[in-house]
Design a protein around this motif. Structure first.
Motif, PDB file in Angstrom:
ATOM      1  N   CYS A 201      34.884  40.631  46.453  1.00  0.00           N
ATOM      2  CA  CYS A 201      34.950  39.385  47.225  1.00  0.00           C
ATOM      3  C   CYS A 201      34.168  38.305  46.482  1.00  0.00           C
ATOM      4  N   CYS A 204      30.817  37.300  48.854  1.00  0.00           N
ATOM      5  CA  CYS A 204      29.668  38.209  49.003  1.00  0.00           C
ATOM      6  C   CYS A 204      29.522  39.180  47.830  1.00  0.00           C
ATOM      7  N   CYS A 225      37.701  40.980  53.846  1.00  0.00           N
ATOM      8  CA  CYS A 225      36.630  41.593  53.053  1.00  0.00           C
ATOM      9  C   CYS A 225      35.914  42.633  53.919  1.00  0.00           C
ATOM     10  N   CYS A 228      31.901  40.931  54.319  1.00  0.00           N
ATOM     11  CA  CYS A 228      31.609  39.669  55.029  1.00  0.00           C
ATOM     12  C   CYS A 228      32.728  39.267  55.980  1.00  0.00           C
TER      13      CYS A 228
END
Ligand SMILES: [Zn+2]
Length: 237
Positions: A201, A204, A225, A228
């Protein structure tokens, strides 16, 4: 060429972040145009210097006035003394004493006046430099204003173009996904969509499962994700 929903949402997000950035800067410009601290500070220093000089000049005038009045008294008493009209020795002695006292007093006053004149000169120099500084601050504020006004015009025009781009971008997003995106925005720092970069991601940095990666690649439905919770958009190249 049709765009996947994650891609359409990502494009919308980029435009909206850009609009937010413009709005933030426009707000700063409005504030900066409204108040100018440098000019206010220079103005205050100038007023201080004026207020410091005024009583010194007044004091110098008072001293000068008193000295002139004493000199006048010395002259008239001297005239009387040598006029021959006063014959009483006590009275003559008083007159001589008065002349001596006034002469002493004027010598003292002259010394004080010299000190005050030095202080006046210093205060005048200070006032002059405060005035120069104030002029410079005012000039630079005018220049800054011109720059800020230019920037404001540019940002406003860019913002109008961005709002049009946003309208166009909205056409590619389904109403359900728009609702979802808008619902996530406040909780995700205005960034509900992240990119899948090198299997992680972009927001994050957490690496994703193979199943998520595969779904994101297909782009047929929204994939989130695993850390997050942002919508992932797969970007090749
Ligand atoms: Zn994430």
């Amino acid at each position: 060429m049709s765009m996947s929903q994650p891609e359409a949402l990502f494009r919308l997000q980029e435009i909206e972040l850009n609009i937010l950035g413009h709005q933030k800067r426009l707000k700063e410009i409005t504030a900066a145009l409204g108040d100018n601290q440098a000019v206010a500070t220079a103005q205050e220093a100038y007023s201080d210097a004026q207020n410091y000089l005024k009583p010194l000049q007044q004091r110098a005038r008072q001293l000068d006035h008193e000295m002139q009045s004493n000199a006048e008294k010395i002259r008239t008493t001297n005239d009387q003394l040598y006029s021959g009209r006063v014959r009483n020795p006590k009275e003559l002695q008083d007159m001589q004493n008065e002349i001596a006292a006034l002469t002493r007093r004027n010598a003292e006053l002259e010394e004080t006046l010299l000190e005050v004149m030095v202080a006046v000169e210093e205060a005048e120099t200070r006032l002059k430099s405060a005035e120069t500084h104030l002029n410079e601050a005012q000039q630079s504020a005018t220049g800054e204003h011109a720059d800020l006004l230019d920037e404001q015009r540019r940002l406003q025009s860019e913002n109008r173009a961005l709002l049009q781009k946003r309208e166009a971008a909205l056409q590619d997003v389904t109403p359900d996904n728009l609702k979802l995106y808008n619902g996530m925005r406040p909780r995700k720092s205005n960034q509900p969509v992240a990119m899948l970069v090198n299997q992680s991601c972009s927001f994050c940095r957490v690496e994703q499962d193979l199943s998520i990666i595969s779904e994101a690649r297909k782009g047929q439905k929204l994939t989130y994700c695993l850390s997050c919770g942002r919508i992932l958009v797969y970007r090749s190249g």
